[in-house]
Motif scaffolding. Structure first.
Motif, PDB file in Angstrom:
ATOM      1  N   HIS A 263       0.660  -1.015   0.010  1.00 43.80           N
ATOM      2  CA  HIS A 263       0.185  -0.130  -0.333  1.00 43.80           C
ATOM      3  C   HIS A 263       0.707   0.967  -0.009  1.00 43.80           C
ATOM      4  CE1 HIS A 263      -2.699   2.556   1.501  1.00 43.80           C
ATOM      5  NE2 HIS A 263      -3.382   2.548   0.547  1.00 43.80           N
ATOM      6  N   LEU A 264       1.737   1.781  -1.302  1.00 38.48           N
ATOM      7  CA  LEU A 264       2.739   2.149  -1.109  1.00 38.48           C
ATOM      8  C   LEU A 264       1.895   3.162  -2.418  1.00 38.48           C
ATOM      9  CD1 LEU A 264       5.724   0.452  -0.733  1.00 38.48           C
ATOM     10  CD2 LEU A 264       4.736   2.984   0.653  1.00 38.48           C
ATOM     11  N   GLY A 265       2.974   4.626  -2.744  1.00 39.46           N
ATOM     12  CA  GLY A 265       2.493   5.424  -4.355  1.00 39.46           C
ATOM     13  C   GLY A 265       2.049   6.586  -4.408  1.00 39.46           C
ATOM     14  N   VAL A 266       1.252   6.925  -2.672  1.00 36.66           N
ATOM     15  CA  VAL A 266       0.623   7.869  -2.550  1.00 36.66           C
ATOM     16  C   VAL A 266       1.961   9.217  -2.938  1.00 36.66           C
ATOM     17  CG1 VAL A 266      -0.238   8.110  -0.313  1.00 36.66           C
ATOM     18  CG2 VAL A 266      -1.088   9.544  -2.382  1.00 36.66           C
ATOM     19  N   GLN A 271       4.898  14.086  -3.101  1.00 35.93           N
ATOM     20  CA  GLN A 271       5.841  14.948  -2.542  1.00 35.93           C
ATOM     21  C   GLN A 271       6.753  15.366  -3.194  1.00 35.93           C
ATOM     22  OE1 GLN A 271       6.140  12.151   2.159  1.00 35.93           O
ATOM     23  NE2 GLN A 271       7.564  11.820   0.535  1.00 35.93           N
ATOM     24  N   PRO A 272       7.168  16.399  -3.503  1.00 40.55           N
ATOM     25  CA  PRO A 272       8.127  16.719  -4.132  1.00 40.55           C
ATOM     26  C   PRO A 272       9.401  15.856  -3.238  1.00 40.55           C
ATOM     27  CG  PRO A 272       6.951  18.523  -2.519  1.00 40.55           C
ATOM     28  CD  PRO A 272       6.592  17.857  -1.950  1.00 40.55           C
ATOM     29  N   PRO A 273       9.876  15.718  -4.961  1.00 40.86           N
ATOM     30  CA  PRO A 273       9.770  15.664  -6.051  1.00 40.86           C
ATOM     31  C   PRO A 273       8.046  14.558  -6.724  1.00 40.86           C
ATOM     32  CG  PRO A 273      12.409  14.606  -6.320  1.00 40.86           C
ATOM     33  CD  PRO A 273      11.502  15.112  -4.872  1.00 40.86           C
ATOM     34  N   SER A 274       7.785  15.242  -7.128  1.00 37.52           N
ATOM     35  CA  SER A 274       6.324  14.329  -7.785  1.00 37.52           C
ATOM     36  C   SER A 274       6.846  13.585  -9.018  1.00 37.52           C
ATOM     37  CB  SER A 274       5.025  15.535  -8.393  1.00 37.52           C
ATOM     38  OG  SER A 274       4.596  15.916  -6.777  1.00 37.52           O
ATOM     39  N   GLN A 275       6.432  11.728  -8.389  1.00 38.93           N
ATOM     40  CA  GLN A 275       6.563  11.141  -9.667  1.00 38.93           C
ATOM     41  C   GLN A 275       5.174  11.245 -10.813  1.00 38.93           C
ATOM     42  OE1 GLN A 275       7.677   9.213 -12.062  1.00 38.93           O
ATOM     43  NE2 GLN A 275       9.250   8.560 -10.727  1.00 38.93           N
ATOM     44  N   THR A 276       5.325  11.487 -12.007  1.00 43.64           N
ATOM     45  CA  THR A 276       4.212  11.751 -12.356  1.00 43.64           C
ATOM     46  C   THR A 276       4.405  10.911 -13.968  1.00 43.64           C
ATOM     47  OG1 THR A 276       5.942  13.113 -14.246  1.00 43.64           O
ATOM     48  CG2 THR A 276       4.726  14.171 -12.552  1.00 43.64           C
ATOM     49  N   ASP A 277       5.809   9.797 -13.751  1.00 44.21           N
ATOM     50  CA  ASP A 277       5.387   9.322 -14.975  1.00 44.21           C
ATOM     51  C   ASP A 277       5.242   6.894 -14.208  1.00 44.21           C
ATOM     52  OD1 ASP A 277       5.991   6.486 -16.564  1.00 44.21           O
ATOM     53  OD2 ASP A 277       8.067   7.239 -16.614  1.00 44.21           O
ATOM     54  N   PRO A 278       3.714   7.299 -14.568  1.00 43.29           N
ATOM     55  CA  PRO A 278       3.212   6.255 -13.765  1.00 43.29           C
ATOM     56  C   PRO A 278       3.343   5.063 -14.165  1.00 43.29           C
ATOM     57  CG  PRO A 278       1.428   7.003 -15.236  1.00 43.29           C
ATOM     58  CD  PRO A 278       2.748   7.721 -15.933  1.00 43.29           C
ATOM     59  N   ALA A 279       4.662   4.418 -14.901  1.00 43.02           N
ATOM     60  CA  ALA A 279       5.274   3.841 -15.856  1.00 43.02           C
ATOM     61  C   ALA A 279       6.634   3.188 -14.834  1.00 43.02           C
ATOM     62  CB  ALA A 279       5.662   3.641 -17.285  1.00 43.02           C
ATOM     63  N   LEU A 317      -1.676  14.998 -11.004  1.00 47.31           N
ATOM     64  CA  LEU A 317      -1.319  13.647 -10.193  1.00 47.31           C
ATOM     65  C   LEU A 317      -2.707  12.988 -10.603  1.00 47.31           C
ATOM     66  CD1 LEU A 317       0.750  16.137  -7.592  1.00 47.31           C
ATOM     67  CD2 LEU A 317       1.543  14.585  -9.514  1.00 47.31           C
ATOM     68  N   GLU A 318      -3.536  13.586 -10.290  1.00 45.78           N
ATOM     69  CA  GLU A 318      -5.188  13.310 -10.165  1.00 45.78           C
ATOM     70  C   GLU A 318      -4.795  11.975 -11.504  1.00 45.78           C
ATOM     71  OE1 GLU A 318      -8.410  11.225  -9.113  1.00 45.78           O
ATOM     72  OE2 GLU A 318      -7.103  12.156  -7.532  1.00 45.78           O
ATOM     73  N   ALA A 319      -4.430  12.414 -12.378  1.00 43.62           N
ATOM     74  CA  ALA A 319      -4.257  12.117 -13.796  1.00 43.62           C
ATOM     75  C   ALA A 319      -3.366  10.496 -13.422  1.00 43.62           C
ATOM     76  CB  ALA A 319      -4.170  12.576 -15.086  1.00 43.62           C
ATOM     77  N   VAL A 320      -2.146  10.739 -13.138  1.00 44.92           N
ATOM     78  CA  VAL A 320      -1.658   9.774 -12.579  1.00 44.92           C
ATOM     79  C   VAL A 320      -2.132   8.731 -12.385  1.00 44.92           C
ATOM     80  CG1 VAL A 320       1.106   9.558 -11.963  1.00 44.92           C
ATOM     81  CG2 VAL A 320       0.312  10.985 -13.656  1.00 44.92           C
ATOM     82  N   ARG A 321      -2.989   9.074 -10.996  1.00 44.47           N
ATOM     83  CA  ARG A 321      -3.574   8.202  -9.760  1.00 44.47           C
ATOM     84  C   ARG A 321      -4.425   7.570 -10.814  1.00 44.47           C
ATOM     85  NH1 ARG A 321      -7.626   7.334  -6.431  1.00 44.47           N
ATOM     86  NH2 ARG A 321      -8.834   8.728  -6.966  1.00 44.47           N
ATOM     87  N   GLN A 322      -4.862   7.709 -11.371  1.00 41.02           N
ATOM     88  CA  GLN A 322      -6.099   6.911 -12.078  1.00 41.02           C
ATOM     89  C   GLN A 322      -5.652   6.101 -12.873  1.00 41.02           C
ATOM     90  OE1 GLN A 322      -9.485   6.954 -11.164  1.00 41.02           O
ATOM     91  NE2 GLN A 322      -9.916   8.554 -10.039  1.00 41.02           N
ATOM     92  N   ARG A 323      -4.570   6.726 -13.648  1.00 44.51           N
ATOM     93  CA  ARG A 323      -3.343   5.416 -14.979  1.00 44.51           C
ATOM     94  C   ARG A 323      -2.978   4.383 -14.272  1.00 44.51           C
ATOM     95  NH1 ARG A 323      -0.012   8.967 -18.330  1.00 44.51           N
ATOM     96  NH2 ARG A 323       0.746   6.781 -19.811  1.00 44.51           N
TER      97      ARG A 323
END
Length: 383
Positions: A263-266, A271-279, A317-323
């Motif tokens: 249960h990790l990922g949010v 948190q900066p620096p944000s991870q914006t690559d879902p892959a 970031l919401e779009a990344v979470r959804q992907r």
């Protein structure tokens, strides 16, 4: 000939005995290895916590103790005979531990009242003579540290009351686990962040979702390995090594483990620096799955819960979470999935927590939200 017959029979008997011992040895060794099936260790985790290194603001942990006494009050999941586990994961020097009591009874290490933990190492006690605990019991562990210890590896906030030299603290120092022999249900480690740790629930209420999950599963053993602020991919001086970096120490080292729930990922997103690559996040999950499978463990992956009311939320970031969640739900990442997003989201605004589950900050669920998370876990996925 008559004189050599008994001798020969003796040699054959001895050889047969050695062969039997040799055949039994792998089975005995397998019984102490992590993993599933009939060869699981008779010892399993009942209470656990994950350690971090102290920072300058962590006064007691960063300075250490001399002739100090730490008292930890821990809520167990499974019951049975008890032994303790200590860790010096981030220490730079050996630490002397003891005398120790558990439930008021003396604890020994190889028959002795004191033992050293090497820097970076762990220390496991003998079974505590005369102590058997009930499922769900609270256990008090009192540890004397003659010191000077130097900086202490610890868990900063367990959301429970402990003490150091009589002063209240929510931190646990050196103690990393209570292991028991009585688990007869799922044995689960939860690798998580602040939500798993218990943020959003009151101290000493035992309403963290792993606690509530254990109560739903009689005979189960649930290890709460949540660290507030923890990420999957990146390390942090305060929030500890990321999930990939701490996986071997915090998860694979636990005895009798059957399943790991991730249960990790949010925090990787917000948190900066944000991870914006879902892959990148999905690749991190897959690496944990491979390592778990190599150890014979089953993996359950949790979707990332909504955080639309949190101060660092953005539509991007919401779009990344959804992907990420869409990929996890396909079932091609983990062995099984628990949909924490679906359990907590507001149907009227799916980017946010349901108001009845929101602790007030838009990220952390309240006790009712923690109950919803525990209820979302299907027992069949833990076996």
């Amino acid at each position: 000939m008559t004189g050599r017959g008994p001798a020969r029979r003796g040699v054959l008997t001895a050889a047969a005995s050695l062969a039997a011992v040799a055949a039994a040895a792998p089975a005995a060794q397998a019984a102490d290895r992590p993993g599933g099936g009939a060869n699981r260790s008779r010892w399993t985790t009942s209470w656990s916590t994950a350690q971090t290194a102290p920072t300058a603001t962590d006064t007691v942990a960063s300075v250490g103790l001399t002739d100090g006494t730490c008292v930890a009050n821990v809520r167990l999941s499974a019951g049975g005979t008890v032994r303790l586990r200590y860790g010096n994961a981030f220490g730079t020097a050996p630490v002397l531990v003891g005398p120790v009591t558990a439930g008021g009874l003396p604890v020994t290490f190889g028959g002795r009242q004191q033992a050293w933990i090497a820097a970076g190492a762990t220390l496991t006690s003998d079974a505590v003579a005369g102590l058997r605990v009930a499922e769900g019991a609270r256990l008090t562990v009192e540890t004397r540290l003659p010191g000077p210890t130097g900086p202490l590896s610890f868990h900063r906030n367990t959301h429970a009351s402990h003490s150091v030299d009589g002063e209240r603290t929510t931190s646990v120092f050196l103690l990393t686990g209570v292991e028991v022999t009585g688990a007869h249900g799922p044995v689960v480690a939860v690798l998580g962040d602040s939500i798993t740790e218990g943020v959003g629930t009151p101290d000493d209420a035992d309403l963290r979702w792993p606690d509530q999950l254990a109560r739903r599963l009689p005979g189960s053993a649930v290890a709460n390995l949540g660290i507030s602020g923890n990420r999957l991919l990146l390390d942090d001086a305060r929030f500890g090594p990321g999930g990939q970096a701490r996986f071997d120490r915090d998860v694979l080292s636990l005895p009798g483990l059957r399943t790991v729930l991730v249960h990790l990922g949010v925090n990787d997103l917000q948190q900066p620096p944000s991870q914006t690559d879902p892959a990148r996040v999905l690749a991190g999950y897959r690496q944990l799955v491979l390592r778990a499978r190599n150890a014979g463990l089953r993996t359950v992956g949790a979707t990332i819960a909504p955080f639309g009311g949190w101060i660092r939320w953005t539509p991007e970031l919401e779009a990344v979470r959804q992907r990420i969640n869409a990929a996890v739900r396909t079932g091609r990442v983990f062995d099984a999935v628990v949909d924490f997003d679906a359990a907590l989201r507001d149907p009227a605004d799916p980017a946010r927590l349901l108001p009845a589950y929101d602790s007030g900050d838009g990220l952390h669920p309240n006790p009712s939200g923690h109950a919803a998370l525990a209820a979302a876990v299907d027992r069949r996925n833990l076996l």
